[in-house]
Design a protein around this motif. Structure first.
Motif, short mmCIF file in Angstrom:
data_model
loop_
_atom_site.label_atom_id
_atom_site.label_comp_id
_atom_site.label_asym_id
_atom_site.label_seq_id
_atom_site.Cartn_x
_atom_site.Cartn_y
_atom_site.Cartn_z
N SER A 230 50.04 40.35 48.26
CA SER A 230 49.25 39.25 47.71
C SER A 230 49.88 37.90 48.05
CB SER A 230 49.14 39.37 46.18
OG SER A 230 48.25 40.40 45.83
N GLU B 158 34.24 31.88 48.37
CA GLU B 158 34.54 32.97 49.29
C GLU B 158 36.02 33.31 49.25
OE1 GLU B 158 33.13 32.37 53.24
OE2 GLU B 158 31.12 31.73 52.61
N ASN C 147 36.69 35.14 46.05
CA ASN C 147 36.22 36.53 46.13
C ASN C 147 37.20 37.40 46.92
OD1 ASN C 147 33.91 35.99 44.65
ND2 ASN C 147 32.65 35.59 46.46
N GLN C 148 37.74 36.85 48.01
CA GLN C 148 38.70 37.60 48.80
C GLN C 148 39.95 37.93 48.00
OE1 GLN C 148 39.53 35.76 52.61
NE2 GLN C 148 37.40 35.12 52.85
N THR D 123 40.19 38.08 44.76
CA THR D 123 39.83 39.00 43.68
C THR D 123 39.77 40.44 44.19
OG1 THR D 123 38.57 37.27 42.56
CG2 THR D 123 38.09 39.56 41.95
N GLN D 124 39.17 40.61 45.39
CA GLN D 124 39.10 41.95 45.97
C GLN D 124 40.49 42.50 46.27
OE1 GLN D 124 36.52 41.54 49.36
NE2 GLN D 124 34.70 41.16 48.12
N LEU D 125 41.36 41.62 46.77
CA LEU D 125 42.73 42.05 47.04
C LEU D 125 43.42 42.47 45.74
CD1 LEU D 125 45.10 42.33 49.04
CD2 LEU D 125 45.69 39.97 48.50
N SER D 126 43.21 41.69 44.70
CA SER D 126 43.82 42.01 43.41
C SER D 126 43.34 43.36 42.91
CB SER D 126 43.48 40.92 42.39
OG SER D 126 44.00 41.23 41.12
N GLN D 127 42.03 43.62 43.05
CA GLN D 127 41.48 44.90 42.60
C GLN D 127 42.07 46.06 43.40
OE1 GLN D 127 37.29 44.16 43.08
NE2 GLN D 127 37.07 43.27 41.02
N MET D 128 42.21 45.84 44.73
CA MET D 128 42.76 46.89 45.58
C MET D 128 44.20 47.23 45.16
SD MET D 128 43.57 46.81 49.65
CE MET D 128 44.99 45.74 49.35
N GLU D 129 45.00 46.20 44.93
CA GLU D 129 46.39 46.45 44.55
C GLU D 129 46.49 47.07 43.17
OE1 GLU D 129 48.64 42.88 45.18
OE2 GLU D 129 48.96 43.43 47.28
N THR D 130 45.56 46.71 42.28
CA THR D 130 45.54 47.34 40.96
C THR D 130 45.28 48.84 41.07
OG1 THR D 130 44.81 45.31 39.89
CG2 THR D 130 44.43 47.36 38.70
#
Length: 219
Positions: free
Chosen positions: A27, A51, A54-55, A57-64
């Motif tokens: 991150s 945008e 959003n990018q 946020t998606q990275l944060s979700q992936m790492e979670t």
């Protein structure tokens, strides 16, 4: 106008950066590159700040999700260790377990099986390492729990490993269960366990159907 646009983009990226800043090195690297991209964008054609958010946020979700996966693997390891300790404490006790293969010598083996319906007849099928099947007619058997003493010497069976199953007249197979002492627990390379069932062979923990406890010590 350009200064306002860049300030807005930078503020949005900064807020998003704080939201994911604690997620790890990936991150942090992504955020650094993103901020550099924002600072060097064309001020006449700025990118929509949402945008970038959003990018991130998606990275944060992936790492979670990665963290949850790692935690799940850790929990599975703890459960496996707990299972090993529990099984180890049962060494020396008697268990009943489903078997697909038995190591036979000259000693009789008490077998058990549960039929879904009446069988006329029930047949014990033994298949040796040579691929030859020996079929033993057990006569008519009723639905429910049944037992049979398998005597290799009386049946003329050579010592060795045999695949075992019960069949009814329609060739429907039923699992065979045996009762024996749990002698040892062995770890496998994939983190599983194999249990030594007397002299009859090894089974997985899932094959156990009953724990019968230890025989009473002689006084």
């Amino acid at each position: 106008m350009s200064a306002v646009t860049n300030d807005t983009s930078s503020n949005s990226a900064g807020a998003a950066s704080k939201a994911v800043g604690s997620n790890g090195e990936v991150s942090q690297l992504f955020t650094t590159l993103l901020v550099a991209q924002i600072k060097n964008q064309n001020p006449l054609e700025p990118t929509d700040p949402s945008e970038f958010v959003n990018q991130l946020t998606q990275l944060s979700q992936m790492e979670t999700l990665q963290q949850l996966t790692a935690q799940g693997a850790s929990n599975a390891g703890m459960l496996s260790s707990l299972q090993m300790l529990t099984l180890g404490a049962q060494v020396g006790s008697t268990v009943q377990a489903r078997v697909e293969q038995l190591k036979l010598d000259k000693q009789p083996v008490d077998t058990h099986f549960t039929l879904d319906g009446n069988a006329n007849p029930a047949t014990l099928v033994l298949k040796g390492a040579d691929g030859v099947e020996k079929r033993i007619d057990l006569g008519p058997r009723t639905a429910g729990a049944n037992s049979y003493k398998l005597d290799p010497a009386a049946l003329g069976l050579a010592s060795g490993s045999y695949q075992v199953r019960i069949e009814n007249e329609s060739k429907q197979a039923t699992a065979v269960e045996v009762v024996a002492e749990l002698r040892s627990v062995r770890l496998t390379g994939d983190g599983g366990a194999l249990l030594q069932l007397g002299a009859l062979g090894e089974i997985t923990p899932a094959a156990i159907t009953q724990f019968k406890g230890r025989a009473a010590a002689n006084s």
